[in-house]
Design an enzyme around this catalytic site. Structure first.
Site, mmCIF file in Angstrom:
data_model
loop_
_atom_site.group_PDB
_atom_site.id
_atom_site.type_symbol
_atom_site.label_atom_id
_atom_site.label_comp_id
_atom_site.label_asym_id
_atom_site.label_seq_id
_atom_site.Cartn_x
_atom_site.Cartn_y
_atom_site.Cartn_z
ATOM 1 N N LYS A 118 48.392 39.257 32.448
ATOM 2 C CA LYS A 118 48.529 37.848 32.814
ATOM 3 C C LYS A 118 49.760 37.181 32.204
ATOM 4 C CE LYS A 118 44.321 37.246 31.211
ATOM 5 N NZ LYS A 118 43.718 38.592 31.238
ATOM 6 N N LEU B 286 37.362 39.603 42.334
ATOM 7 C CA LEU B 286 37.192 38.452 43.213
ATOM 8 C C LEU B 286 38.557 38.007 43.737
ATOM 9 C CD1 LEU B 286 34.553 36.291 41.305
ATOM 10 C CD2 LEU B 286 34.197 37.932 43.140
ATOM 11 N N GLU C 219 38.938 39.251 24.775
ATOM 12 C CA GLU C 219 40.257 39.853 24.679
ATOM 13 C C GLU C 219 40.326 40.645 23.372
ATOM 14 O OE1 GLU C 219 42.952 39.554 26.969
ATOM 15 O OE2 GLU C 219 41.319 38.800 28.230
ATOM 16 N N LYS D 141 45.193 31.882 33.399
ATOM 17 C CA LYS D 141 44.548 32.085 34.688
ATOM 18 C C LYS D 141 44.609 30.830 35.563
ATOM 19 C CE LYS D 141 41.307 35.615 33.005
ATOM 20 N NZ LYS D 141 39.894 35.913 32.685
#
Length: 803
Positions: free
Chosen positions: A566, A600, A654, A669
């Site tokens: 990310k 998803l 994490e 995110k």
């Protein structure tokens, strides 16, 4: 050069011009004492067959056919020869003789005698013309030495034939011998026919008898192609073919080769060359005995006139023994089918033959010395297949073949015991479209894609297992060939352009330790830049800022990146835009759907809505799997700090749990998702409620857990306040266009959608112009190892569709 044999078919010798061209080829490509085997001129054999048939039912039409035969041959002879009497006189005498034979009962021997004369006339005329051109030649009727026994197709008696041929060869030295194809004799001296295209069989058999190693069959096309070049636009000439591959092609009734023509090639180690008499220098196919080669399909073959004999046996029979006895009988009777299928549960056996020979075979089956309940015959089938050494072991080509035929009406699938062919028998004709699709899918150049995995954690291992499982399906769908060429950890790299071996999940660490080498980042980049593939894809399955900072370098080299990391997509806006610009400038791609939501499709959904013309108004959700689990479990009985440590030990957070507790993971995110919606939101625009004080960022992980209890009272107080109001505590993220965003604790009514998620789930609510009053909800499992690996593979599949 050693003695050779050349065979010319009827089309090459169709008329006077054809004979002149053949004579030039003989002069240019043959030498004294070479053997020349010929077919009948043009349509002569067909006319002779018509003559026989009309003589029994239509004398007027029979006479007209005879006049056509006479006129054609005499015209060509008079055109070619200065003294045509040398061939026309025996021709006329033989016509008279054959006419007398037609007055008798037409036996098989009489039929063969008449129909086989086309080769005699052709060989005699070519011999006369060669001599006229000062090319010493001698006409030889093959029946003077070629002896056979009658079966469905005659079987040459080798020893007897060889003994009869040797004196002929010795008596005619320094001359080219022009020999009739298609005909031989039996022990009683009667003429036998070697079947349609039997001149090819004559050629290879005579070469074997004469101890000749090289046979050239001159045809209309240059040799054997990867498919019928008249039907398949991209068919390629095959310069070299194994004899077993050519034998299988002949066995499957390909018109370019006689079914028996390769038997002598195989048994006597002959070399067979197929060449075009029209364009001799166009190239050719050489058929030889070669050493083992890699598993590879070379030819797509088909046949639209296929029949099937179906046998049903009694249930009280031992079907295994029955099948063995059947196969022995088929071998003895020389009735080997193109394919054989057995259904043990239904006690049914299907045997596949070409339509042109299935009727006499069906009659022979009535003499089958085995008990049968029923026997039937069908003619309405077709065949399509692939031929190539060990093709059945080439799982990629097999997959592609089955993908192309899966929607066809399949009667049966058959694979040869020698793994040299796979056939599909269809209940409808093979169309030109299907033939081209199968050929192009199998043989067109497939792009190669090299894959390098950065990261060696549990998700990376899971992805490798998933990739190895799905690799062949991906290749079959995409027409790309994939190779995993690198696995890189933070300090070591296992790299091989040839591809890494199959990696087992439990053995991967051991395999990596054995093969990986120390490699600094610049060395890795240099190695990647020299890759031999059409495309290189880097799969970043790390959580590394260091790796993310190299994305611009990857883009400059034209590498594509699929990211589960990310960091880069969640960088401050200016830095994120620099990376995007680098990829756009190089023409390479960066996909990062796997960064949010695991499996998803939140990013894909948001992106697709925007691309469809919709406009996102707001995004809400539980963007932290770790905190969703923590606040679902927390009920005040166990201190929150202890729950955090439990989650960390179970791998639910994490690697550093502060990423979750400071809100950094949720921040990245949310920013990534808002950017996917088309908004240039920067990280500092998001209000983030941290669950821990700032000073805990500076200490070690051990000190962090020792001090974490300082948050317990505050969390307990907020939990109690929410409970007293009949609400529950959740850590959520909200974005409202264009730039309002919040991440932190919220007291929610238990009936709200965001409050209903269970541990291990994610939920996202999207409001847009189209979904303003009724939000689009994406709700499902959160990003476990399998879900994350699947999201990465999905991005790879999406990436390949962009190439």
């Amino acid at each position: 050069m050693s003695k050779q044999l050349h065979k010319f078919g009827g089309n090459a010798l169709a008329d006077a011009n054809g004979i002149k061209q053949v004579s030039q080829l003989i002069q240019q490509y043959s030498q004294a004492e070479d053997l020349i085997v010929v077919s009948a001129m043009g349509k002569t054999t067909n006319l002779l067959i018509d003559w026989v048939q009309f003589s029994q039912k239509n004398p007027l039409e029979a006479n007209r056919t005879l006049q056509l035969i006479r006129h054609s041959y005499l015209t060509h002879a008079n055109s070619l020869l200065k003294n045509p009497e040398k061939v026309t006189e025996p021709f006329l005498a033989e016509i008279l003789h054959l006419s007398h034979l037609l007055d008798q009962t037409i036996t098989e021997a009489v039929y063969a005698e008449i129909v086989g004369h086309g080769e005699i006339w052709s060989a005699r005329l070519l011999t006369a013309y060669l001599n006229q051109q000062n090319i010493a030649a001698e006409f030889i009727d093959a029946r003077t030495f070629l002896v056979a026994e009658q079966h469905i197709l005659p079987t040459i008696k080798v020893e007897l034939s060889q003994q009869a041929l040797q004196p002929i060869l010795q008596a005619q030295q320094q001359k080219r011998l022009v020999i009739t194809g298609y005909i031989c004799r039996n022990l009683q001296g009667e003429t036998l026919l070697l079947g349609r295209h039997g001149s090819d069989y004559s050629a290879t058999q005579i070469a074997a008898l004469a101890n000749i190693e090289q046979v050239t069959i001159w045809g209309e096309i240059a040799g054997i192609y990867s498919a019928d070049p008249n039907l398949v636009r991209n068919a390629n000439l095959l310069p070299l073919l194994r004899v077993d591959e050519a034998t299988e092609l002949a066995r499957l009734s390909a018109p370019i080769l006689h079914p028996n023509s390769l038997q002598p090639v195989n048994e006597q180690k002959l070399k067979l060359r197929l060449r075009s008499y029209i364009q001799a220098e166009q190239g050719y196919t050489q058929v030889e005995h070669l050493l083992a080669s890699s598993a590879q399909g070379k030819i797509v073959t088909h046949h639209n006139h296929i029949g099937l004999i179906e046998l049903t046996i009694a249930p009280n029979q031992n079907i295994t023994q029955w099948q063995q006895q059947l196969e022995n009988w088929l071998q003895q009777q020389q009735l080997i089918p193109l394919a054989l299928s057995i259904n043990t549960s239904e006690y049914r056996i299907k045997l596949v033959y070409p339509n042109d020979i299935i009727d006499p075979i069906f009659i022979q089956f009535k003499q089958l010395p085995l008990p049968l309940e029923s026997m039937s015959i069908r003619y309405d089938l077709s065949m399509i297949g692939i031929i190539g050494a060990n093709i059945c072991q080439n799982s990629l080509q097999m997959m592609r073949f089955f993908q192309q035929i899966k929607n066809q009406p399949i009667e049966l699938i058959w694979q040869s015991p020698q793994n040299i062919s796979v056939l599909a028998i269809l209940r409808q004709a093979v169309s030109r479209e299907l033939l081209n699709k199968v050929h192009d899918d199998l043989f067109r150049a497939h792009k190669t894609i090299g894959l390098v995995v950065l990261g060696k954690g549990e998700i990376a291992k899971t992805w490798i297992q998933l990739y190895q499982q799905e690799k062949e399906k991906m290749a079959a769908r995409s027409h790309f060939d994939f190779a995993l060429i690198g696995l890189v950890s933070s300090q070591k790299a296992w790299l091989d352009y040839q591809g890494l071996p199959t990696l087992g999940f439990n053995q991967l660490d051991e395999q990596f330790a054995q093969h990986a080498k120390e490699l600094v980042p610049d060395q890795l980049l240099q190695w990647l830049s020299l890759h031999p593939f059409d495309e290189l894809v880097i799969l970043d399955i790390t959580a590394s800022d260091f790796v993310a900072h190299h994305y611009i370098d990857y883009a400059k080299y034209g590498f594509h990146v699929v990211s589960a990391n990310k960091r880069a997509a969640g960088f401050p806006l200016a830095q994120f835009q620099q990376i995007q610009a680098a990829f756009a400038q190089s023409g390479s791609y960066w996909l990062y759907n796997a960064t949010v939501g695991g499996g998803l499709p939140i990013n894909n959904t948001v992106h697709d809505l925007v691309e469809s013309g919709d406009k996102i108004i707001s995004i809400e959700g539980s963007f932290s799997n770790s905190l969703a689990w923590l606040f679902y479990q927390y009920d005040g009985t166990i201190p929150f700090s202890q729950l955090v440590e439990q989650a960390w030990l179970q791998g639910l957070t994490e690697r550093d749990p502060r990423e979750d507790l400071f809100g950094y993971d949720a921040l990245r995110k949310l920013v990534i998702t808002a950017r996917s919606a088309g908004y240039n939101i920067d990280n500092h625009q998001v209000k983030v409620q941290s669950l821990i004080p700032a000073h805990l960022a500076e200490c070690s992980i051990n000190d962090f857990f020792e001090q974490l209890s300082i948050i317990d009272q505050h969390i307990a107080q907020q939990y109690q306040e929410a409970k007293e109001d009949g609400k529950i505590l959740r850590y959520i993220a909200k974005f409202h266009a264009p730039d309002q965003a919040y991440i932190g604790l919220a007291q929610l009514d238990p009936e709200e959608n965001l409050a209903k998620i269970l541990p291990g789930e994610n939920i996202f609510m999207l409001k847009s112009q189209w979904y303003r009053d009724n939000p689009l909800i994406i709700h499902g499992p959160s990003s476990g190892k399998a879900m994350s690996a699947g999201a990465i593979l999905n991005d790879l599949n999406r990436l390949v569709r962009l190439f």
